[in-house]
Enzyme design. Structure first.
Site, PDB file in Angstrom:
ATOM      1  N   GLY A   8       0.844  -1.183   0.000  1.00  0.00           N
ATOM      2  CA  GLY A   8       0.000   0.000   0.000  1.00  0.00           C
ATOM      3  C   GLY A   8       0.886   1.242   0.000  1.00  0.00           C
ATOM      4  O   GLY A   8       0.408   2.347   0.217  1.00  0.00           O
ATOM      5  N   ASP A  71       9.387  -6.830   2.356  1.00  0.00           N
ATOM      6  CA  ASP A  71       9.519  -6.015   3.556  1.00  0.00           C
ATOM      7  C   ASP A  71      10.925  -5.442   3.518  1.00  0.00           C
ATOM      8  O   ASP A  71      11.875  -6.123   3.144  1.00  0.00           O
ATOM      9  CB  ASP A  71       9.315  -6.854   4.817  1.00  0.00           C
ATOM     10  CG  ASP A  71       9.006  -5.955   5.998  1.00  0.00           C
ATOM     11  OD1 ASP A  71       8.027  -5.184   5.937  1.00  0.00           O
ATOM     12  OD2 ASP A  71       9.754  -5.998   6.997  1.00  0.00           O
ATOM     13  N   GLY A 155      10.134   7.724   2.624  1.00  0.00           N
ATOM     14  CA  GLY A 155      10.794   7.111   3.772  1.00  0.00           C
ATOM     15  C   GLY A 155      12.061   7.871   4.179  1.00  0.00           C
ATOM     16  O   GLY A 155      12.057   9.095   4.341  1.00  0.00           O
ATOM     17  N   ASP A 157      14.748   8.249   2.414  1.00  0.00           N
ATOM     18  CA  ASP A 157      15.547   8.700   1.261  1.00  0.00           C
ATOM     19  C   ASP A 157      16.224  10.056   1.494  1.00  0.00           C
ATOM     20  O   ASP A 157      17.367  10.247   1.054  1.00  0.00           O
ATOM     21  CB  ASP A 157      14.686   8.782  -0.007  1.00  0.00           C
ATOM     22  CG  ASP A 157      14.385   7.411  -0.595  1.00  0.00           C
ATOM     23  OD1 ASP A 157      15.032   6.432  -0.199  1.00  0.00           O
ATOM     24  OD2 ASP A 157      13.496   7.338  -1.458  1.00  0.00           O
ATOM     25  N   ARG A 183      15.682  -2.787  -3.086  1.00  0.00           N
ATOM     26  CA  ARG A 183      14.462  -3.369  -3.671  1.00  0.00           C
ATOM     27  C   ARG A 183      14.678  -3.728  -5.143  1.00  0.00           C
ATOM     28  O   ARG A 183      14.225  -4.746  -5.632  1.00  0.00           O
ATOM     29  CB  ARG A 183      13.306  -2.368  -3.514  1.00  0.00           C
ATOM     30  CG  ARG A 183      11.941  -2.986  -3.584  1.00  0.00           C
ATOM     31  CD  ARG A 183      10.837  -2.110  -3.021  1.00  0.00           C
ATOM     32  NE  ARG A 183      11.214  -0.732  -2.929  1.00  0.00           N
ATOM     33  CZ  ARG A 183      11.679  -0.153  -1.817  1.00  0.00           C
ATOM     34  NH1 ARG A 183      11.735  -0.826  -0.687  1.00  0.00           N
ATOM     35  NH2 ARG A 183      12.053   1.110  -1.826  1.00  0.00           N
TER      36      ARG A 183
HETATM   37  P1  IMP Z   1       7.323  -1.724   4.946  1.00  0.00           P
HETATM   38  O1  IMP Z   1       6.395  -1.136   3.937  1.00  0.00           O
HETATM   39  O2  IMP Z   1       6.659  -2.321   6.109  1.00  0.00           O
HETATM   40  O3  IMP Z   1       8.298  -2.676   4.278  1.00  0.00           O
HETATM   41  O4  IMP Z   1       8.148  -0.525   5.542  1.00  0.00           O
HETATM   42  C1  IMP Z   1       9.323  -0.151   4.984  1.00  0.00           C
HETATM   43  C2  IMP Z   1       9.764   1.153   5.612  1.00  0.00           C
HETATM   44  O5  IMP Z   1      11.182   1.161   5.537  1.00  0.00           O
HETATM   45  C3  IMP Z   1       9.276   2.344   4.801  1.00  0.00           C
HETATM   46  O6  IMP Z   1       8.094   2.875   5.305  1.00  0.00           O
HETATM   47  C4  IMP Z   1      10.432   3.284   4.942  1.00  0.00           C
HETATM   48  O7  IMP Z   1      10.332   3.957   6.158  1.00  0.00           O
HETATM   49  C5  IMP Z   1      11.629   2.357   5.001  1.00  0.00           C
HETATM   50  N1  IMP Z   1      12.141   2.084   3.650  1.00  0.00           N
HETATM   51  C6  IMP Z   1      12.136   0.901   2.975  1.00  0.00           C
HETATM   52  N2  IMP Z   1      12.679   1.048   1.763  1.00  0.00           N
HETATM   53  C7  IMP Z   1      13.000   2.344   1.667  1.00  0.00           C
HETATM   54  C8  IMP Z   1      13.573   3.107   0.617  1.00  0.00           C
HETATM   55  O8  IMP Z   1      13.867   2.629  -0.492  1.00  0.00           O
HETATM   56  N3  IMP Z   1      13.772   4.411   0.884  1.00  0.00           N
HETATM   57  C9  IMP Z   1      13.457   4.982   2.070  1.00  0.00           C
HETATM   58  N4  IMP Z   1      12.898   4.330   3.060  1.00  0.00           N
HETATM   59  C10 IMP Z   1      12.669   3.007   2.864  1.00  0.00           C
END
Ligand code: IMP
Length: 200
Positions: A8, A71, A155, A157, A183
């Site tokens: 999401g 994740d 996030g 970044d 990713r």
């Molecule tokens: P998820 O959606 O539960 O996997 O949460 C991943 C969280 O990790 C995101 O909400 C971000 O805070 C952080 N995160 C994961 N990948 C990235 C990225 O590529 N850039 C910045 N933050 C990331």
């Protein structure tokens, strides 16, 4: 081929769309197309646990389809690996990206962290139409900047400077990330496995 993506997160979805846009035969769907869909809470202890929870939730309602989920999170060496699996909710259950970034910078200041090295990790799960589980991982190393800079990402970044760069991911933009991020590396591994020949 149709691929259902268990996310999401609009920032992640944008990166998937950019990275996959040259695959003309691939049609992407997300969980948001399913009315009333709600994944199980991510209460696992590892990235793998949580990737499985969210991907299995979607596979349960799209059992005959290709379903992918992942994740991911940020591990900061000087904070003992935090925020880690708590990355999305570091500053609280409904924290915004900017609140999480502010908490990260504050914690590093309070603890006088001198080692600012960090890495993003991604664990991706794919369920094939015949029910196999495939696992892929990716990592991106870097350092945490002293202040947030840039508007192009999501996030963490704005505070993550990849190894060998002087700008943050939010300055470098999604074009950079789809080539080199945690990713994108996991996704490339999935595409390579698909190309090796997979169940239709
Ligand atoms: P998820 O959606 O539960 O996997 O949460 C991943 C969280 O990790 C995101 O909400 C971000 O805070 C952080 N995160 C994961 N990948 C990235 C990225 O590529 N850039 C910045 N933050 C990331």
């Amino acid at each position: 081929m149709e691929l259902w993506i268990a996310t999401g997160n609009a920032g992640k979805m944008k990166e998937f769309e950019i990275q996959l846009r040259e695959l003309a035969d691939l049609k992407l769907h997300t969980q948001s197309e399913i009315a009333g869909f709600s994944p199980r809470p991510e209460d696992g202890k590892t990235f793998l646990d949580n990737a499985r929870i969210k991907t299995k939730s979607l596979k349960a309602v799209r059992s005959k389809d290709w379903v992918m989920g992942e994740d991911s999170g940020l591990e900061v060496t000087g904070l003992g690996g935090l925020p880690g699996i708590h990355s999305a909710r570091y500053a609280g259950p409904k924290a915004s990206d900017s609140e999480n970034v502010a908490k990260l910078l504050k914690m590093m200041q309070i603890r006088a962290v001198s080692d600012r090295s960090a890495r993003f990790l991604c664990t991706m799960i794919v369920y094939t139409p015949d029910g196999q589980e495939w696992i892929f991982t990716g990592e991106m190393k870097g350092t945490i900047a002293k202040a947030a800079t840039g508007q192009l990402g999501f996030g963490y970044d704005p505070v993550f400077i990849p190894e060998g760069e002087t700008k943050t991911l939010a300055e470098l933009g999604p074009g950079y990330k789809v080539r080199l991020s945690h990713r994108s590396k996991a996704l490339k591994a999935f595409l390579e496995k698909l190309n090796e020949g997979a169940p239709a």
